[in-house]
Design an enzyme around this catalytic site. Sequence first.
Site, mmCIF file in Angstrom:
data_model
loop_
_atom_site.group_PDB
_atom_site.id
_atom_site.type_symbol
_atom_site.label_atom_id
_atom_site.label_comp_id
_atom_site.label_asym_id
_atom_site.label_seq_id
_atom_site.Cartn_x
_atom_site.Cartn_y
_atom_site.Cartn_z
ATOM 1 N N HIS A 204 0.825 -1.207 0.000
ATOM 2 C CA HIS A 204 0.000 0.000 0.000
ATOM 3 C C HIS A 204 0.862 1.261 0.000
ATOM 4 C CE1 HIS A 204 -2.673 2.980 2.294
ATOM 5 N NE2 HIS A 204 -3.133 2.924 1.067
ATOM 6 N N GLU B 107 1.942 1.878 -3.454
ATOM 7 C CA GLU B 107 0.882 2.471 -4.289
ATOM 8 C C GLU B 107 0.961 3.995 -4.228
ATOM 9 O OE1 GLU B 107 -3.440 3.935 -3.553
ATOM 10 O OE2 GLU B 107 -3.171 1.881 -2.825
ATOM 11 N N HIS B 108 1.184 4.532 -3.042
ATOM 12 C CA HIS B 108 1.310 5.986 -2.894
ATOM 13 C C HIS B 108 2.571 6.508 -3.570
ATOM 14 C CE1 HIS B 108 -1.917 7.084 0.086
ATOM 15 N NE2 HIS B 108 -1.973 5.758 0.141
ATOM 16 N N GLU C 116 -3.404 8.291 6.951
ATOM 17 C CA GLU C 116 -4.555 7.550 6.443
ATOM 18 C C GLU C 116 -4.977 6.480 7.443
ATOM 19 O OE1 GLU C 116 -5.692 4.523 2.762
ATOM 20 O OE2 GLU C 116 -4.057 5.961 2.497
#
Length: 456
Positions: A62, A65-66, A144
């Site tokens: 994840h 992904e950023h 997040e």
Amino acid sequence: MPMGHTATAQAGSGGLTATEHRLANGLRVVLSEDHLTPVAAVCLWYDVGSRHEVKGRTGLAHLFEHLMFQGSGQVKGNGHFELVQGAGGSLNGTTSFERTNYFETMPTHQLELALWLEADRMGSLLAALDDESMENQRDVVKNERRQRYDNVPYGTAFERLTALAYPEGHPYHHTPIGSMADLDAATLEDARTFFRTYYAPNNAVLSVVGDIDSEQTLAWIEKYFGSIPSHDGKQPPRDGALPPIMGGQLREEVREEVPARALMAAYRLPHDGTRECDAADLALTVLGGGESSRLHNRLVRRDRTAVAAGFGLLRLAGAPSLGWLDVKTSGGVEVAGIESAVDEELARFAEEGPTPEEMERAQAQLEREWLDRLGTVAGRADELCRYAVLFGDPQLALTAVNRVLDVTADEVKAAARAQLRPDNRAVLVYEPVEPETAEEAEAAATDTDAHEGADQ
């Protein structure tokens, strides 16, 4: 040039077609023309998700992904967003247990831009990946986590239930968000190794759907992606197989500042892509799929012991899927009474199965959801990638609903009887605690300060 073939419309596909191609470097390409509106969707799935992570480095898929939006060889900083949105398009990316995907929806005449952007970061992200971008996105992901998990009511429910349902050491034991400690521990070299291993053309599927010229689109794909080298260092994910039944009920009670008591549970169900999984999906739809479902009618309408009651399916291909129960109580109702009512309804359903009317309604509901996904160019591009990556055949996306419509009521009853049982679930019970008043919080802080001063 790439090799490929053209698919004819299959029975039950609604006239939709897709062509499949493969570049010399291993990139799989799926194209589907749809000239209804002048837009095109680009979707790129990489076969990497949280199930590929190792202990101590959870959340890396994840986090990466950023990082993919932080610049590449020819596109600096936030340029990917700026170029797509400046051209009238939209974009995003997501990470799951089983894949990471990136997608843009563009005006047709801007399709080449989207393909170039995706190819540039696939081929040259390492040129822009540095300590500054790593620290920047590490902080974004940690925020997040705070906003979506740690600091919202019931926010950690998914993480807690997943950890209960899949044992320690299982590749699905942790969720894609990862832990704070592991996010802090990830290094720039970890990220670079991750990219080299997984972000290769032979580990990806690219779909383009919409108002396109397939021949021209394929030529652009060859032009921009064709020179990116393949990489053979990927290890297969760890085995996610488990017995069909947990063999006992796993429970955890959570006391937090939540607005109401809640009962949540995860039932172990068959792998996605099987007829048994489709039967389980229909069972959950009858039991908890919307306001006409049995659990909603029993708990919300009749007994008025709950304000919400739902039952859904988390489909997984590499591990048993999960049937997800979520009930929020009304007033001061105790969870024990809710749980007894749920078990009573599940036992009755396992004995009687769905009525013809329930069966028809559930199949129609799942068919509508399938049509909704394929009804947009972005949704269809995503489904084509999903079936290509997880099941090896993108054409299955166009006929998936036929398998659901073919399931019988007896199969639905058998699925419920086999696995919707108390000895096959992980249970999470939320009990609210009263929040501190401002005066209590201030008094506690003052008391703490006094003790700290005395210790010194």
